[in-house]
Enzyme design. Structure first.
Site, PDB file in Angstrom:
ATOM      1  N   GLN A  10     -53.418  -0.955  26.181  1.00  0.00           N
ATOM      2  CA  GLN A  10     -54.569  -0.853  27.068  1.00  0.00           C
ATOM      3  C   GLN A  10     -54.128  -0.395  28.456  1.00  0.00           C
ATOM      4  O   GLN A  10     -53.070  -0.787  28.950  1.00  0.00           O
ATOM      5  CB  GLN A  10     -55.279  -2.204  27.151  1.00  0.00           C
ATOM      6  CG  GLN A  10     -56.719  -2.099  27.587  1.00  0.00           C
ATOM      7  CD  GLN A  10     -57.525  -3.324  27.207  1.00  0.00           C
ATOM      8  OE1 GLN A  10     -57.201  -4.025  26.258  1.00  0.00           O
ATOM      9  NE2 GLN A  10     -58.588  -3.586  27.946  1.00  0.00           N
ATOM     10  N   SER A  95     -48.563  -4.055  22.866  1.00  0.00           N
ATOM     11  CA  SER A  95     -49.727  -4.935  22.752  1.00  0.00           C
ATOM     12  C   SER A  95     -50.652  -4.442  21.639  1.00  0.00           C
ATOM     13  O   SER A  95     -50.265  -4.447  20.472  1.00  0.00           O
ATOM     14  CB  SER A  95     -50.439  -5.046  24.097  1.00  0.00           C
ATOM     15  OG  SER A  95     -51.408  -6.067  24.072  1.00  0.00           O
ATOM     16  N   LEU A  96     -51.873  -3.965  21.953  1.00  0.00           N
ATOM     17  CA  LEU A  96     -52.756  -3.478  20.886  1.00  0.00           C
ATOM     18  C   LEU A  96     -52.102  -2.343  20.108  1.00  0.00           C
ATOM     19  O   LEU A  96     -52.416  -2.115  18.930  1.00  0.00           O
ATOM     20  CB  LEU A  96     -54.099  -3.011  21.462  1.00  0.00           C
ATOM     21  CG  LEU A  96     -54.157  -1.625  22.111  1.00  0.00           C
ATOM     22  CD1 LEU A  96     -54.488  -0.533  21.098  1.00  0.00           C
ATOM     23  CD2 LEU A  96     -55.158  -1.583  23.231  1.00  0.00           C
ATOM     24  N   ARG A 120     -60.396  -8.652  18.197  1.00  0.00           N
ATOM     25  CA  ARG A 120     -59.365  -9.090  19.145  1.00  0.00           C
ATOM     26  C   ARG A 120     -59.841  -8.883  20.582  1.00  0.00           C
ATOM     27  O   ARG A 120     -59.691  -9.752  21.439  1.00  0.00           O
ATOM     28  CB  ARG A 120     -58.079  -8.304  18.882  1.00  0.00           C
ATOM     29  CG  ARG A 120     -56.875  -8.665  19.769  1.00  0.00           C
ATOM     30  CD  ARG A 120     -55.693  -7.813  19.313  1.00  0.00           C
ATOM     31  NE  ARG A 120     -54.449  -8.101  20.017  1.00  0.00           N
ATOM     32  CZ  ARG A 120     -54.023  -7.461  21.099  1.00  0.00           C
ATOM     33  NH1 ARG A 120     -54.783  -6.500  21.636  1.00  0.00           N
ATOM     34  NH2 ARG A 120     -52.865  -7.753  21.665  1.00  0.00           N
ATOM     35  N   HIS A 208     -51.902 -12.078  27.251  1.00  0.00           N
ATOM     36  CA  HIS A 208     -50.529 -12.490  26.954  1.00  0.00           C
ATOM     37  C   HIS A 208     -50.065 -13.678  27.785  1.00  0.00           C
ATOM     38  O   HIS A 208     -48.977 -13.684  28.356  1.00  0.00           O
ATOM     39  CB  HIS A 208     -49.568 -11.304  27.097  1.00  0.00           C
ATOM     40  CG  HIS A 208     -49.901 -10.169  26.176  1.00  0.00           C
ATOM     41  ND1 HIS A 208     -49.741 -10.273  24.813  1.00  0.00           N
ATOM     42  CD2 HIS A 208     -50.410  -8.946  26.421  1.00  0.00           C
ATOM     43  CE1 HIS A 208     -50.134  -9.132  24.254  1.00  0.00           C
ATOM     44  NE2 HIS A 208     -50.556  -8.324  25.210  1.00  0.00           N
ATOM     45  N   GLN A 257     -48.538 -12.915  19.299  1.00  0.00           N
ATOM     46  CA  GLN A 257     -48.571 -11.847  20.306  1.00  0.00           C
ATOM     47  C   GLN A 257     -49.702 -12.029  21.307  1.00  0.00           C
ATOM     48  O   GLN A 257     -49.599 -11.615  22.458  1.00  0.00           O
ATOM     49  CB  GLN A 257     -48.696 -10.491  19.589  1.00  0.00           C
ATOM     50  CG  GLN A 257     -48.550  -9.272  20.480  1.00  0.00           C
ATOM     51  CD  GLN A 257     -49.606  -8.238  20.164  1.00  0.00           C
ATOM     52  OE1 GLN A 257     -50.801  -8.513  20.222  1.00  0.00           O
ATOM     53  NE2 GLN A 257     -49.156  -7.038  19.836  1.00  0.00           N
TER      54      GLN A 257
END
Length: 317
Positions: A10, A95-96, A120, A208, A257
């Site tokens: 992102q 991440s994503l 998510r 996170h 994660q």
């Protein structure tokens, strides 16, 4: 030359991303159509036309970035006439982007990856009321120094306040996440401890960190019902910076994660230690390509997100 294919997270989204791919290649259009069908929304139109504020919403940005990555990969492989496993020693995503990496490696279907990222994104946004959380990039300090700053910020405030390291992106670029007041306290401490600069990030939730536990719980449920296959190449996981292929381990690490530290710097160095000499960033923007140069000057990086970039990359294969 050993290569890894990496997928952005992102922050790389922009109105218009993927449009040139869709206009030039039927393979890319098919990816966007499949994602639209899976989500029951015209995400491809939002990506192409905006508005930017709606695209930036976490629940839209996450599946949209994955869609662009998968469209670019589909064009790269069809135009190049190869399968991912022929050219990649590893895949990884920020991440994503880890979902994009798993879809690229065949561990998740494109439709499942889109639906999981939509959920998510919604779960992460719901976890903390808007305005209560924040993220900040601390520049000029390493991971150990920033961890100490986060600890000092926690000690100086109420025990209920959260602030911790969210992303170890590159030497001198470490991101904090948590309650806004605690992050601001950490920024003040960082200035006293030699940070070159601290930048509050334009995000709608503190990703996170422990505040994302409700989202992690929801993703545990969502991933519990998802089909995860053995990837065709190993995936370097965010939370361990180690290669993984076992589907049940992948499932567990995707849950961890959500609240865990993204160990991007360590993951890149781990791939280098296994012989990788070049990272190919597949999708929107060039964020990971830029980080590659900061992590290791010997490591090559090139972006493959537009028709022109894909053409240039294919000439090097």
């Amino acid at each position: 030359m050993a290569r890894a294919f990496v997928f952005p997270g992102q922050g790389s989204q922009a109105v218009g991303m993927g449009r040139a791919l869709a206009e030039a290649f039927p393979a890319a259009r098919l990816v966007f159509e499949e994602v639209d069908d899976a989500l029951g929304q015209k995400l491809s139109r939002l990506m192409a036309e905006g508005p930017e504020a709606e695209l930036t919403l976490t629940e839209n940005a996450q599946p949209a970035l994955m869609a662009v990555s998968m469209a670019a990969l589909r064009v790269l492989t069809t135009e190049g006439g190869f399968a991912l496993a022929d050219k990649a020693a590893f895949v990884a995503g920020h991440s994503l982007g880890e979902y994009s990496a798993l879809a690229a490696a065949g561990a998740l279907t494109l439709s499942d990856a889109a639906r999981l990222l939509k959920r998510r994104g919604r779960a992460m946004q719901r976890a903390v009321p808007v305005g209560e959380g924040a993220m900040a990039a601390l520049l000029g300090l390493d991971l150990v120094a920033v961890e100490a700053i986060a600890a000092a910020a926690r000690e100086a405030g109420p025990k209920s306040e959260v602030v911790s390291v969210a992303n170890d992106n590159a030497p001198g670029q470490v991101v904090l996440s948590g309650h806004k007041v605690a992050v601001e306290r950490a920024i003040a401490i960082a200035a006293e401890r030699g940070a070159k600069r601290s930048v509050m990030l334009p995000v709608s939730a503190p990703f996170h960190c422990a505040l994302m536990q409700p989202a992690a719980d929801e993703m545990r449920e969502a991933l519990g019902g998802a089909m995860i296959a053995m990837p065709v190449v190993p995936v370097v996981a965010n939370v361990t910076a180690k290669a993984v292929s076992d589907p049940e381990t992948i499932r567990r690490l995707l849950v961890e994660q959500v609240t865990g530290l993204v160990r991007w710097r360590e993951g890149v160095l781990a791939m280098k230690a296994q012989g990788v000499e070049e990272l190919v960033e597949v999708g929107a923007g060039k964020v990971l390509t830029g980080l590659t140069k900061r992590i290791d000057r010997e490591m090559k990086g090139q972006a493959a997100g537009t028709p022109e970039e894909i053409e240039a990359v294919l000439k090097t294969f």
